[in-house]
Design a protein around this motif. Structure first.
Motif, short mmCIF file in Angstrom:
data_model
loop_
_atom_site.label_atom_id
_atom_site.label_comp_id
_atom_site.label_asym_id
_atom_site.label_seq_id
_atom_site.Cartn_x
_atom_site.Cartn_y
_atom_site.Cartn_z
N VAL A 74 0.87 -1.17 0.00
CA VAL A 74 0.00 0.00 0.00
C VAL A 74 0.91 1.22 0.00
O VAL A 74 1.80 1.33 0.85
N SER A 75 0.69 2.11 -0.95
CA SER A 75 1.53 3.31 -1.01
C SER A 75 0.68 4.53 -1.34
O SER A 75 -0.43 4.41 -1.86
N ALA A 76 1.24 5.70 -1.01
CA ALA A 76 0.55 6.95 -1.29
C ALA A 76 1.58 8.00 -1.69
O ALA A 76 2.65 8.09 -1.09
N ARG A 77 1.25 8.74 -2.71
CA ARG A 77 2.07 9.85 -3.18
C ARG A 77 1.12 11.02 -3.41
O ARG A 77 0.19 10.92 -4.21
N LYS A 78 1.36 12.10 -2.70
CA LYS A 78 0.52 13.29 -2.84
C LYS A 78 1.00 14.10 -4.02
O LYS A 78 2.19 14.35 -4.17
N ALA A 79 0.08 14.46 -4.90
CA ALA A 79 0.42 15.30 -6.04
C ALA A 79 0.83 16.68 -5.55
O ALA A 79 0.35 17.15 -4.52
N LYS A 80 1.74 17.30 -6.27
CA LYS A 80 2.19 18.65 -5.90
C LYS A 80 1.03 19.62 -5.94
O LYS A 80 0.22 19.61 -6.87
N GLU A 81 0.96 20.46 -4.92
CA GLU A 81 -0.08 21.48 -4.88
C GLU A 81 0.31 22.62 -5.80
O GLU A 81 1.45 23.08 -5.79
N GLU A 82 -0.64 23.04 -6.61
CA GLU A 82 -0.35 24.12 -7.56
C GLU A 82 -0.31 25.47 -6.87
O GLU A 82 0.50 26.32 -7.21
N GLU A 83 -1.17 25.65 -5.90
CA GLU A 83 -1.19 26.94 -5.21
C GLU A 83 -0.38 26.85 -3.91
O GLU A 83 -0.34 25.81 -3.25
N GLN A 84 0.29 27.91 -3.59
CA GLN A 84 1.06 27.98 -2.35
C GLN A 84 0.13 28.36 -1.21
O GLN A 84 -0.69 29.26 -1.34
#
Length: 152
Positions: A74-84
């Motif tokens: 089981v793995s998780a990778r959070k996508a980069k947030e576009e807004e700061q």
């Protein structure tokens, strides 16, 4: 560090070398293994189990569940947030993780659901009919006729 001698196990059993290897792996694993994210393992029926993992902050698209032979990954990778964003306090950890669970023989994943910040993975143990216990009929040779040329 403690070491365990499994040689008595090998002397008294046949075919349990995989189990001894698994015990050896568990005993030699790094003691500081990550406890993130927290999870539960529950037995839901005689042959059914559920692993529940707290995955707050992750969407279903960020999560991956794979069964490879006798292992569940089981793995998780959070996508980069576009807004700061500027956080005053960030208590919800959304760091990437990978959890591995060793599954017993004949255990397979039947489904996974993501709801209310929890990932639920359902498993079932399906023992093939050929491996289930069977009763062996015991016969006596009192009623069995002797073969030709044999004396009783």
């Amino acid at each position: 560090m403690r070491t365990h001698d499994y040689s008595p196990l090998f002397r008294a059993t046949v075919g349990f070398d995989r189990m001894a290897d698994m015990l050896d792996r568990v005993m030699t694993q790094d003691i500081g293994t990550s406890t993130y994210p927290p999870y539960n393992i529950e037995k839901t029926d005689e042959n059914a189990y559920r692993i529940s993992i707290a995955v707050a902050g992750f969407s279903g698209d960020d999560l991956t569940v794979e069964q490879r032979e006798n292992a569940l990954h089981v793995s998780a990778r959070k996508a980069k947030e576009e807004e700061q964003r500027t956080y005053l306090h960030r208590g919800i950890a959304t760091r990437a993780f990978e959890k591995r669970f060793t599954l017993a023989d004949h255990v397979r994943v039947t489904g996974a659901t993501h709801e209310n910040g929890m990932l639920h993975i359902d498993l079932v143990r399906e023992v093939p009919e050929a491996l289930k216990p069977r009763r062996i009929e015991i016969t006596s040779d009192a009623g069995v006729p002797a073969l030709e040329g044999e004396t009783a």
